[in-house]
Scaffold this active site. Structure first.
Site, mmCIF file in Angstrom:
data_model
loop_
_atom_site.group_PDB
_atom_site.id
_atom_site.type_symbol
_atom_site.label_atom_id
_atom_site.label_comp_id
_atom_site.label_asym_id
_atom_site.label_seq_id
_atom_site.Cartn_x
_atom_site.Cartn_y
_atom_site.Cartn_z
ATOM 1 C CG LEU A 18 -42.577 19.280 49.727
ATOM 2 C CD1 LEU A 18 -41.126 19.795 50.021
ATOM 3 C CD2 LEU A 18 -43.181 20.029 48.907
ATOM 4 C CG HIS A 697 -61.695 22.880 65.367
ATOM 5 N ND1 HIS A 697 -62.982 23.142 65.991
ATOM 6 C CD2 HIS A 697 -61.684 21.848 64.469
ATOM 7 C CE1 HIS A 697 -63.899 22.597 65.000
ATOM 8 N NE2 HIS A 697 -63.292 21.671 64.199
#
Ligand code: GLN
Ligand code: ZN
Length: 758
Positions: A18, A697
Site C-alpha cells: 500500500l 520542519h
C-alpha cells in the site's frame, strides 16, 4: 459457535504494497485505479489470512487508504472549507497531505501509540451529511469473497473528542449535529443483511473523562443500539481500563463490550456488572501492541479466572486492540537469529495464537489436532526458553542495577553552572544546533553500502569523517559557537544506540504503520541491556580533534530509547529503563574522560511516554526523571549536560522537567512565539534554556529580521544570561541549501541583538 475476535488488522501489506502504490500514485507514476487494485488485493489477502487462521469475527472497514479517522470525517461529511472545491480521491488525499492551495489537516498521535491520525476539523457552521459508500462497499466486497464481516467504525464520542473546533469552543457542542448521522449510518448498515455486527471503537473511554462526556454515553448508546433490531452493537475500548464508561455502557442495549485485559488490568473490576448485564464480553488478551509470543498457559489462566464470573458462553477471545500496531508476518524475518525469532509473534502469528487459545479455552486440550498440539507445546517451550535463556538474563547487569550507589550528580546546579561558565567561556545567547545536519544522499548511500558490506569499514569511516570535516568547516565559517559533529553515522537516534547495546534486537521487515504511507521499524529490547564498548566516543573525539571550539557530544536518553522500541514484557518498563540509563551513564563518562566538555542527552520522546490515566502519571515521572538523572550522574560538575525535547508545551510538566536537572534544555517553541515559554519564567525555572528560534520542519529560510524579532520576544520572558540560541530541532531532514542560509541568519541575528544590548 463463534468464539474469537480480531479488533482490526494491519493494512499496509506484508511487503508494504500500500505504501509503495500510494507513493507511486502521489508522484503521478500510476493511476488511482492501480491504487484501488492493490487495495482490493490486500483486503482480500488480509481477510483470508484471518479466515484461514480460524478467526470468527473479522472486520471490514479496518482498511484505509490513509487513516481511519480521516475516513470517518469523510463519512460524516466533515470537510474543512478549504477543500470543498475538490472531490473523491483528490479531496481525500488533499485533506491528508495538503495541496498547493490548502494546508493539510493536522496529524497527531493516536493515544499512546506511535500511530498518527488526521485530526478532524469541526465547526458550528458546517452542515454534516452522511457519505457511507466506502463502508457499505467494503462489507459487500468481503461478502463477495465469502466472508461476512463485522463493520468497524470509530465511535461518535471518540470521533468528536479527538476532533478540533476551528470556530473555537468545545467539540462536544457539536454532538447533536453529529450523532444523528451515526444513526443514519447504522440504519444504512442495517439494510445490508438480517443480522450485522457493528464494532464501534471508543478508545477515548480509557481516559479520565469529565462528567460532561461521561453523561453522553448513555444517551448515545441507547440511541445507537436501538436503530434496528437487525444490528448487533459491539463497543470496544483498548490501551487502558475503561471502568467508568463500562458502568454506563452495561445499562444500554448494546450487545458486546470489548475490554483490554493486558493494558487495562483494572477492567477486572467490571466483571461482576458485565456478568449481571448478560452482555457478551470481548476479552483482549493477545497483545496488539507488542511482538512477544503470547504465553498461552497464562492467557488461559486469566480466561478461566474471568469465566468464574462471566459465563463462558458470553466470552470471546480477542486481540487487545487492532493488530495495526504490530508488524505483519514473521516469515519474512529471514536473517533473524532463530532463538530470538522463536520468542516473537507478529500479526499473522497472533491470529494462530488467538485461534489456539480460544480452542483450548472453550473445548479443552483434547480438542486439538496434532498440529495444534504441536503449536501449543512449542508455545510452552518458547516461553520457557525466554524465561531462562542466558541471552536475556545477564546476572552482571542485574547485580549492577541492584547495587547502584550514585544515582544523580552530586553537585548543585548553582555551583555547577558557575564552574561551567568559567571553563567553557560561552557568551550570553550562545549559538548552537540540536545535533544532526542534513542527511545527504551520499551519506545514506555510504551507510547502506557499509551495512551491506559493499564498502570496507575504512572507506566508510573516511566518508563519514569527510562529512564531519565539512560540517565543522561550515559551522566555524558561519560563526556558530558550540559545534556538533552532524550525526552522519546515525540512521536513527534510537536504532544507532540499540545496535550497539546488548539485549537489543532488530527486524528486517518489522514495519508498523506510523501515518499514511509511512512506516517505522522499531528495534526491540529482548534482554538485559548492557554496553559492550563505547558507542560514540570515536566519532565525537575525532570531531573535537578538528576544531578549537567546543564539540558537543550527542546521545539519546533512556526514556526516549525505551519509548521508541518494542520493550520486553517480562520485567517492568521502569527496570528496562534503568538498565539503559546505566549504559548511557558509562557513555557520558567515557566522553568526558576523552575531553568532551558538553554532552547532550536527547529526550525527544519523554513527553509521549506519559500514561493515559492521570493517576499513573506520578509513577511514570518518578522513574523517568530518576533514569535521566542516573544516565548523566557520571558527569562531573564541569561537564555541561544539555537535553533536547521536541515539543513546546511544558505547562503540565515543567516541574518534572526542572527536576531532571539538565544544565541546558533546548525545546521547540519556534512556532509559538514566546507564549509557551512563559511557564519557564512563571515557575522560576533556573537552568538555561534554548527555545528554538526558527522552525526546521519547513523548508523556509527565516530572515535575520525575523529571528531578531523572535529573540527579542524570548528576551521579554527570560534574561539573556539564561538563554541559548538554536533551531528548534535536528536538521537531518533538511537540505544544505536551506540549512546554511538559515543558520547564517541565526548567527547574524544574535550579533544584531548583542550589539543592541551592549
Ligand atoms: N540530536 C537529534 C538530531 O539532531 C535530535 C533529534 C530529535 O530531537 N528528534 O537529529
Ligand atoms: Zn527535536
Amino acid at each position: 459457535m463463534s468464539k474469537n475476535y480480531v479488533i482490526g488488522f494491519p493494512r499496509i501489506g506484508e511487503h508494504r504494497e500500500l505504501k509503495k502504490v500510494l507513493e507511486k500514485y502521489w508522484v503521478g507514476n500510476c493511476s488511482f485505479d492501480e491504487v484501488q487494485n492493490i487495495a482490493s488485493l490486500l483486503k482480500q489477502r488480509h481477510w483470508n489470512y484471518q479466515k484461514n487462521a480460524g478467526i470468527d469475527f473479522i472486520s471490514s472497514n479496518d482498511f484505509s487508504l490513509y487513516d481511519g479517522m480521516l475516513d470517518m470525517a469523510i463519512t460524516l461529511g466533515a470537510i474543512p472549507l478549504r477543500f470543498r472545491n475538490q472531490k473523491n480521491e483528490e479531496l481525500y488525499f488533499s485533506m491528508a497531505r495538503g495541496n498547493s492551495d490548502a494546508v493539510a489537516m493536522e496529524m497527531t498521535k493516536w493515544f499512546n501509540t506511535n500511530y498518527h491520525y488526521i485530526v478532524p476539523e469541526l465547526s458550528l457552521e458546517d452542515k454534516y451529511r452522511l457519505n457511507c459508500e466506502k463502508i457499505i462497499q467494503e462489507y459487500k466486497e468481503a461478502l463477495s469473497h465469502g466472508i461476512k464481516t463485522k463493520i468497524n467504525i470509530i465511535g461518535p464520542i471518540t470521533f468528536i473528542g479527538l476532533s478540533k473546533r476551528i470556530d473555537r469552543g468545545d467539540t462536544y457542542e457539536l454532538f447533536h449535529n453529529i450523532l444523528p448521522l451515526y444513526e443514519k449510518l447504522l440504519a444504512k448498515i442495517a439494510e445490508l443483511d438480517n443480522e450485522v455486527l457493528v464494532q464501534i471503537d471508543e478508545p477515548i473511554f480509557v481516559k479520565d473523562l469529565d462528567a460532561k462526556v461521561l453523561s453522553l454515553i448513555k444517551f448515545t448508546y441507547d440511541k445507537l443500539a436501538s436503530v434496528s433490531p437487525k444490528l448487533k452493537i459491539s463497543v470496544i475500548t483498548y490501551f487502558e481500563h475503561s471502568t467508568e464508561a463500562t458502568k454506563i455502557l452495561i445499562q444500554t442495549p448494546i450487545d458486546f463490550i470489548g475490554l483490554d485485559f493486558l493494558y487495562g488490568e483494572k477492567n477486572i473490576q467490571s466483571l461482576e456488572i458485565i456478568a449481571k448485564s448478560n452482555k457478551k464480553l470481548i476479552v483482549g488478551i493477545v497483545d496488539g501492541r507488542n511482538i512477544w509470543k503470547n504465553n498461552i498457559d497464562k492467557s488461559l489462566e486469566k480466561l478461566n479466572e474471568i469465566s468464574k464470573i462471566v459465563k463462558k458462553d458470553n466470552i470471546l477471545v480477542s486481540s487487545s486492540c487492532s493488530l495495526l500496531h504490530t508488524p505483519f508476518a514473521l516469515k519474512y524475518e529471514e536473517a533473524m537469529d532463530e532463538e530470538i525469532k522463536n520468542w516473537l509473534s507478529y500479526s499473522v502469528e497472533k491470529l494462530d495464537e488467538l485461534s489456539l487459545i480460544s480452542k483450548i479455552f472453550f473445548f479443552g486440550k483434547e480438542s486439538l489436532n496434532e498440529n495444534e498440539m504441536l503449536q501449543y507445546k512449542n508455545n510452552i517451550k518458547a516461553n520457557t526458553s525466554r524465561k531462562t535463556s542466558s541471552r536475556i538474563h545477564d546476572k552482571s547487569v542485574q547485580d549492577r542495577v541492584n547495587t547502584i550507589t550514585k544515582s544523580q550528580r552530586d553537585s548543585l546546579y548553582e555551583d555547577r553552572i558557575k564552574i561551567q561558565k568559567e571553563r567553557l567561556k560561552y557568551k550570553e545567547l550562545a549559538t548552537t544546533t540540536i545535533g544532526s545536519f542534513p542527511q545527504t544522499k551520499e551519506v545514506r548511500k555510504a551507510r547502506k553500502e557499509f551495512k551491506n558490506s559493499q564498502i570496507t569499514r575504512e572507506t566508510y569511516k573516511s566518508k563519514m569523517k569527510k562529512y564531519i570535516d565539512d560540517c565543522i568547516t561550515f559551522q566555524e565559517e558561519c560563526g556558530l559557537e558550540i559545534l556538533v559533529h552532524g550525526e552522519p553515522e546515525r540512521n536513527d537516534m534510537v536504532e544507532y544506540f540499540g545496535e550497539q547495546l546488548k539485549g537489543y534486537g532488530f527486524s528486517q521487515n518489522g514495519w508498523v504503520q506510523s501515518y499514511g504511507s509511512r512506516c517505522v521499524k522499531p528495534p526491540f529490547i529482548y534482554g538485559d541491556i548492557s554496553r559492550p564498548k563505547p558507542m560514540t566516543v570515536d566519532w565525537i573525539t575525532y570531531a573535537q580533534s578538528k576544531t578549537d571550539k567546543i564539540m558537543k557530544g550527542m546521545l539519546t536518553g533512556p526514556v526516549t530509547i525505551l519509548n521508541w522500541s518494542f520493550v520486553r514484557d517480562d520485567i517492568k518498563r521502569s527496570d528496562v529503563s534503568k538498565q539503559i540509563a546505566l549504559a548511557i551513564h558509562d557513555e557520558v563518562n567515557d566522553l568526558q574522560n576523552a575531553g568532551i566538555k558538553i554532552i547532550q542527552v536527547d529526550e525527544a520522546a519523554f513527553k509521549e511516554g506519559y500514561p493515559l490515566r492521570k493517576s499513573d502519571i506520578p509513577a511514570y515521572e518518578e522513574w523517568a526523571v530518576r533514569d535521566f538523572k542516573l544516565s548523566v550522574s557520571s558527569a562531573r560538575k564541569e561537564t555541561q549536560i544539555h537535553t533536547h525535547m521536541c515539543y513546546s508545551e511544558f505547562n503540565d510538566i515543567i516541574k518534572t522537567i526542572e527536576a531532571m536537572d539538565a544544565d541546558v534544555i533546548s525545546i521547540e517553541t519556534a512556532r509559538s512565539g514566546n507564549e509557551l515559554l512563559k511557564i519557564f519564567a512563571k515557575v522560576g525555572y533556573k537552568q538555561e534554556v534554548g527555545p528554538g528560534v526558527y522552525d526546521i520542519h519547513s523548508p523556509r529560510i527565516p530572515s535575520v529580521d525575523e529571528i531578531v524579532t523572535q529573540i527579542k520576544s524570548l528576551l521579554e520572558v527570560l534574561p539573556k544570561e539564561q538563554l541559548w540560541i538554536n533551531p528548534d530541532c535536528g536538521l537531518k531532514t533538511r537540505k544544505w541549501e536551506e540549512v546554511k542560509p538559515s543558520l547564517e541568519n541565526m548567527v547574524k541575528a544574535v550579533e544584531v541583538i548583542r550589539e543592541e544590548l551592549a
